[in-house]
Design a protein around this motif. Sequence first.
Motif, PDB file in Angstrom:
ATOM      1  N   SER A  34       0.357  -8.403  40.071  1.00  0.00           N
ATOM      2  CA  SER A  34       1.166  -7.292  40.594  1.00  0.00           C
ATOM      3  C   SER A  34       0.293  -6.198  41.215  1.00  0.00           C
ATOM      4  O   SER A  34       0.629  -5.629  42.260  1.00  0.00           O
ATOM      5  N   SER A  35      -0.824  -5.917  40.558  1.00  0.00           N
ATOM      6  CA  SER A  35      -1.710  -4.868  41.068  1.00  0.00           C
ATOM      7  C   SER A  35      -2.284  -5.250  42.434  1.00  0.00           C
ATOM      8  O   SER A  35      -2.273  -4.434  43.376  1.00  0.00           O
ATOM      9  N   ILE A  81       0.483  -5.106  45.179  1.00  0.00           N
ATOM     10  CA  ILE A  81       0.789  -3.755  45.667  1.00  0.00           C
ATOM     11  C   ILE A  81      -0.347  -3.241  46.556  1.00  0.00           C
ATOM     12  O   ILE A  81      -0.111  -2.623  47.616  1.00  0.00           O
ATOM     13  N   VAL A 121      -0.102  -4.940  49.942  1.00  0.00           N
ATOM     14  CA  VAL A 121       1.022  -4.432  50.736  1.00  0.00           C
ATOM     15  C   VAL A 121       0.674  -3.092  51.364  1.00  0.00           C
ATOM     16  O   VAL A 121       0.912  -2.853  52.574  1.00  0.00           O
ATOM     17  N   TYR A 122       0.086  -2.174  50.558  1.00  0.00           N
ATOM     18  CA  TYR A 122      -0.242  -0.842  51.084  1.00  0.00           C
ATOM     19  C   TYR A 122      -1.380  -0.892  52.101  1.00  0.00           C
ATOM     20  O   TYR A 122      -1.358  -0.164  53.105  1.00  0.00           O
ATOM     21  N   THR A 141       5.626 -12.005  48.579  1.00  0.00           N
ATOM     22  CA  THR A 141       6.742 -11.756  47.646  1.00  0.00           C
ATOM     23  C   THR A 141       7.157 -13.031  46.932  1.00  0.00           C
ATOM     24  O   THR A 141       7.393 -13.038  45.713  1.00  0.00           O
ATOM     25  N   GLY A 148      -3.942   1.983  48.681  1.00  0.00           N
ATOM     26  CA  GLY A 148      -3.511   0.805  47.918  1.00  0.00           C
ATOM     27  C   GLY A 148      -4.424   0.545  46.739  1.00  0.00           C
ATOM     28  O   GLY A 148      -3.974   0.159  45.649  1.00  0.00           O
ATOM     29  N   ILE A 182      -3.543   2.988  43.924  1.00  0.00           N
ATOM     30  CA  ILE A 182      -2.333   2.582  43.196  1.00  0.00           C
ATOM     31  C   ILE A 182      -2.630   1.387  42.287  1.00  0.00           C
ATOM     32  O   ILE A 182      -2.197   1.331  41.129  1.00  0.00           O
ATOM     33  N   ALA A 183      -3.412   0.427  42.774  1.00  0.00           N
ATOM     34  CA  ALA A 183      -3.780  -0.737  41.960  1.00  0.00           C
ATOM     35  C   ALA A 183      -4.595  -0.314  40.739  1.00  0.00           C
ATOM     36  O   ALA A 183      -4.401  -0.833  39.630  1.00  0.00           O
TER      37      ALA A 183
END
Length: 611
Positions: free
Chosen positions: A53-54, A57, A60-61, A77, A289, A292-293
């Motif tokens: 998940s990390s 994300i 994606v960013y 996804t 990104g 956030i990770a």
Amino acid sequence: MKTGWRRMSSVSSIIREIASTDHWLKGPLLANSKVYGQTILAAFFVNFLGLISSFFIMTVYDRVIPNNAMESLAALTIGVLFAHLFDFVLKSLRGYFIDVAGQRLDASVGAKVFDNLMAMRLGARKGGVGETAGLVKEFENLRDFFSSATLTAIVDVPFILVFIGAIAAIGGPIAFVPLIGVFAAMIVALVTQPLILKNTKEAMKEGHLKHAVLIETLSGLETVKSVAAGDLMRRRWKTGVLKHARIATVGRFINQLAVNFSGFAQQGAQVGVVVVGVLMVGSQALSMGGLIACVILTGRAMAPLAQVASLLGRVAGALSSYKALDDLMAARSEIDPARNYLRRSDLAGRIEFRDVSFAYPGSAAKALDGVSFTIEEGERVAVLGRNGSGKSTIIRLALGIYEPSEGQVMIDDTDLRQINPSDLRAHVGAVLQDVCLFSGSIRENIALGLAKISDADILEAARIAGVHDFVGATEAGYDQRLGERGEGLSGGQRQSIALARALASRPRVLLLDEPTSALDSQAEAEMIARLRRATDGRTLLLVTHRMSMLKLVDRIVVLDRGRIVLDGHPNDIIRSMTTGAPRTIEAGAAPTGENVRELPAPNPRRIRAAE
């Protein structure tokens, strides 16, 4: 801190003890090793999937949004959804596997604990019934330790470093922030662990005492009510509950302190990562990104710390439970596995006490002191004496329930300790002074599930004991259900069923301790007549205070203060007792006054046959 490490080393020593010996816990754990291995493997995969998940994300960013790469987003996804579906399946299987292992552990270890209780010598038991029952209950705490939560926590701890390594790979020096939080939380957990262990031991001790009060009250509830002892037992219960609650409150506070500090360290680490990450983003040393990770990975890295704090609490509880159970399992058994006992398919019935002395555990006074006598095959002997003279002790020693402190108890010229206890009791029928019936039907209480006892045997024993008189004409008959300890029956009825139980297997030896004390005169007279015929040719050792029961016997032994003071024919014994001096009659001699000789007595006073 040093104490904490000592506690952890004690865990290692216990693990080595279990692994290096034929331990009662080793077999069940090895039998479930594959299940535990599968659970650990599933936990490893779940943790690795937590990285996805990390990175999703961050990608994606940093890649999808700037380039408007919708096809890449769709592919990513789908991959993440499959990963999360796999994660869901693994977690479900992990829970199922550990439940299966727990069920097997319950069946095997629970059976071992119960078998050990059944085989334990009464002299080796520590504490009362309530305390012993409380010890057995500790198995539940030990079983819970080997649960999925424990295994998950153990597997998750190494992944703290894996997640911090992933943070370092993404953000470099930002990884020091969660690392400091991890060390702080671990130090607090280790410092509180010895306090939790001490508190757990105290709580366990108070819990056992409280449980003992409950068992004592429930088992004697009729007496408690009839003698107005409710206030006394209520005060004991209230005191136990309050003490246990106070200790448990302190323990929960200490454990919660470690858990809360872990949560504080986790939140502080995430805030620190955000602050440091913003500075690094501003200096273009980290992407948005990546920040956030790193925040997500910090949460995953710090999450096991709360489990570690709880794990140390469970370790403390499991250690205390293990030690209590290990002491119970190490208690001396009736059967020594290192010995090869004599197996007996039948007994002739000759009983001999050779200079036997015995004192009950915890008592300095001797219940028997140098007792010697012989009961020949088929002989019927009564033991008389005042209360506390050692009559019931002779029955217990003859059954092998206790071992003599000195001397020997012989059956058919063989020391009782050489014979397998199950073989001995299979050929001995016994009625103890305190009659205990079991929940179930009257038939089950008489036959005890033994295949060798037929319905004809049950009926014959029931007629001799007088059970058929109050059961035969009822609708439920021998299928009548009884409560615990035979609740709902009179004392005489309970004694009759106990006597029928002793007779049903047609034993060669009968040991009866006050078998008619609760019967009325008429019922006793009828039972004596039937027993006279039923015991013909069998060895009978009868303890009684009732003179009417002496019609059953050919010989009387009189005890006083644990010593034999009279031994001979019933008529001569009674005549000797009424004339005053303690004397003995030579075994086998004719019942005349000429063969009565003086015997050294504990006290030069008249010995009574009954009080």
